[in-house]
Design an enzyme around this catalytic site. Structure first.
Site, mmCIF file in Angstrom:
data_model
loop_
_atom_site.group_PDB
_atom_site.id
_atom_site.type_symbol
_atom_site.label_atom_id
_atom_site.label_comp_id
_atom_site.label_asym_id
_atom_site.label_seq_id
_atom_site.Cartn_x
_atom_site.Cartn_y
_atom_site.Cartn_z
ATOM 1 N N LYS A 236 -44.709 94.422 -6.417
ATOM 2 C CA LYS A 236 -44.536 95.331 -5.287
ATOM 3 C C LYS A 236 -45.710 95.222 -4.317
ATOM 4 O O LYS A 236 -46.862 95.099 -4.737
ATOM 5 C CB LYS A 236 -44.411 96.768 -5.802
ATOM 6 C CG LYS A 236 -43.189 96.980 -6.685
ATOM 7 C CD LYS A 236 -43.244 98.305 -7.420
ATOM 8 C CE LYS A 236 -42.086 98.433 -8.404
ATOM 9 N NZ LYS A 236 -42.205 99.628 -9.263
ATOM 10 N N ASN A 289 -39.717 102.882 -16.803
ATOM 11 C CA ASN A 289 -41.150 102.689 -16.997
ATOM 12 C C ASN A 289 -41.719 103.957 -17.615
ATOM 13 O O ASN A 289 -41.690 105.027 -17.004
ATOM 14 C CB ASN A 289 -41.844 102.383 -15.676
ATOM 15 C CG ASN A 289 -41.570 100.965 -15.217
ATOM 16 O OD1 ASN A 289 -41.595 100.028 -16.009
ATOM 17 N ND2 ASN A 289 -41.276 100.786 -13.955
ATOM 18 N N ARG A 291 -44.497 105.417 -18.117
ATOM 19 C CA ARG A 291 -45.914 105.616 -17.774
ATOM 20 C C ARG A 291 -46.019 106.106 -16.322
ATOM 21 O O ARG A 291 -45.009 106.223 -15.623
ATOM 22 C CB ARG A 291 -46.656 104.288 -17.888
ATOM 23 C CG ARG A 291 -46.044 103.211 -16.997
ATOM 24 C CD ARG A 291 -46.848 101.944 -16.971
ATOM 25 N NE ARG A 291 -46.138 100.838 -16.375
ATOM 26 C CZ ARG A 291 -45.948 100.623 -15.095
ATOM 27 N NH1 ARG A 291 -46.395 101.496 -14.210
ATOM 28 N NH2 ARG A 291 -45.285 99.575 -14.653
ATOM 29 N N VAL A 294 -48.034 102.898 -10.271
ATOM 30 C CA VAL A 294 -49.052 102.655 -9.243
ATOM 31 C C VAL A 294 -48.747 103.489 -7.995
ATOM 32 O O VAL A 294 -49.630 104.094 -7.382
ATOM 33 C CB VAL A 294 -49.097 101.156 -8.877
ATOM 34 C CG1 VAL A 294 -50.039 100.912 -7.700
ATOM 35 C CG2 VAL A 294 -49.491 100.318 -10.086
#
Length: 440
Positions: A236, A289, A291, A294
């Site tokens: 990304k 995901n 977690r 970002v």
């Protein structure tokens, strides 16, 4: 509430977590490699422990040393940030075995949802659409047989892959065998698991993800979507929220699917459910995901919810104090990832400012950009009431930013936000190389 948290990460995300802890009155412990001895998170933390050499394997991936550090300093919890051990179920289980709270989902949930084959089968069972594909393949012969049924182009994907690793695009049957072996070997090296499967390669689609928060009392909220379609080599580059092509009808359906997926997985803490969105409005689950992402700050900008603080509260058995109907998403936010293209010493640094403009980074004057870890230097984030104003604000901020001493991608980001394609919001997961090459 925890009295002390060990931050098992480095760079900007370590700074982000330490700041959140300070605001919550929680002491922090920074663990660091020999290369990061003089870094900003090490300076900001209340305590600091060197956990190994310069390489990630010797330090930030060294589970034994991190657990030993946590026990030595009596930390009640470990925040893994993103990357490194953040999606490592074995590490989460090791924390649990040592009575240390892992700030994230339980190890069993992480193991189940981190396995793309398992998560795809679960989504099928509960009626969430997935991209057409296979289960785990026995060998190349089976891959060749099933590839004809799926059709080309397709993807060879590692079941334990992530971050663009363990994935290969296959345009013809002649390319399949080599892609199978290279994707499997790459995944085996990076994640310790070389199992792969095939998935139809959908082109001209958008990569849209939904942010979830779930506590241990059964409460769950969705904080809307992020459009992460602008990628280079599956990495990304720029994210924005809301997605410029999202309608309320599609958003409602996608949020419902994301909540359904997270509930089926018995998920707790912060997580992201990722989808591919086709031009006709159909969408397909690709992975979860387990977690912090970002790009989480742009969701914080439009929702007013501090995701990192809620990760900590949820891990401390504190229930969410708001419901889905209390979530009001306002305005528009964009994040540009500023990456290094060389190593060296930062000899001049100017960070842009202004209302609702910030740069999440661990950079300071005279610091060294080292070659041992991810190349991201920081995340430039803006918020405005409209998308047009947010784009103009991002362009101004990029123009003002100066990082001397290493080569960066700032000029590429400027070319992107000035492009006609981006202004129109008419992009997909494949178009960024064309924008940068031709200035579309």
């Amino acid at each position: 509430m925890f009295t002390k948290i060990l931050v098992a990460n480095r760079g900007e995300i370590a700074v982000r977590i330490i700041r959140a802890c300070k605001e919550m009155g929680i002491e922090t412990v920074a663990v660091y490699s020999e290369a990061d001895r003089n870094s900003l998170p090490v300076a900001l933390a209340d305590e600091r422990i060197c956990i190994g050499g310069k390489s990630a394997t010797e330090s930030y991936l060294n589970q034994k040393n991190i657990i030993s550090a946590a026990l030595a300093c009596n930390a009640g919890a470990i925040h893994p940030g993103y990357g490194f051990l953040s999606e490592n179920a074995e590490f989460a289980a090791l924390c649990e075995a040592n009575d240390i709270v892992f700030i994230g989902p339980k190890s069993q949930v992480m193991e189940s949802m981190g396995d793309k084959d398992n998560s795809r089968r679960l989504m099928k069972e509960i009626g969430v659409p997935v991209v057409p594909g296979t289960e785990i393949l026995k060998d190349v012969s089976e891959a060749k047989a099933l590839a004809e049924e799926i059709g080309f182009p397709l993807l060879v994907k590692a079941t334990a892959g992530g971050g663009g690793k363990g994935i290969r695009v296959v345009n013809s049957k002649e390319e399949l065998e080599n892609a199978f072996h290279t994707a499997s070997a790459e995944a085996k090296s990076a994640f310790g698991n070389g199992e792969v499967f095939l998935e139809k390669y959908l082109t001209h689609v958008r990569h849209v993800e939904m942010q979830i928060l779930a506590d241990t009392f059964g409460n769950m909220v969705c904080l809307g979507e992020r459009d992460c379609s602008l990628q280079l080599n599956k990495q990304k580059v720029l994210e924005e929220t809301p997605s410029p092509v999202m309608t309320q009808e599609i958003r409602s359906k996608m949020m419902e699917a994301a909540i359904k997926a997270a509930k089926a997985a018995n998920y707790t803490n912060a997580g992201t459910v990722e989808f591919l969105l086709a031009p006709n409005g159909e969408f397909y689950f690709i992975e979860m995901n387990t977690r912090l992402q970002v790009e989480h700050p742009i969701t914080e900008e439009i929702s007013g919810v501090d995701i990192v603080k809620w990760q900590i509260r949820i891990a401390c058995q504190i229930p969410l104090d708001f419901k889905q109907e209390d979530v009001h998403l306002k305005g528009h936010s964009i994040e540009c990832r500023i990456n290094a293209r060389s190593t060296g010493k930062i000899d001049f640094l100017h960070i842009p400012g202004g209302a609702r403009v910030h740069f999440d980074t661990a950079l300071i004057q005279e610091c060294e950009v080292v070659p041992f870890y991810d190349s991201m230097l920081g995340k430039l984030i803006v918020f405005a009431n409209t998308r047009e104003d947010a784009i103009r604000k991002m362009e101004a901020a990029l123009c003002e930013m100066i990082i001397q001493g290493v080569e960066t991608n700032i000029e590429d980001q400027l070319r992107l936000v000035r492009s006609k394609t981006f202004w129109q919001g008419a992009y997909d997961t494949l178009i960024l190389p064309e924008i940068l090459a031709e200035g579309k």
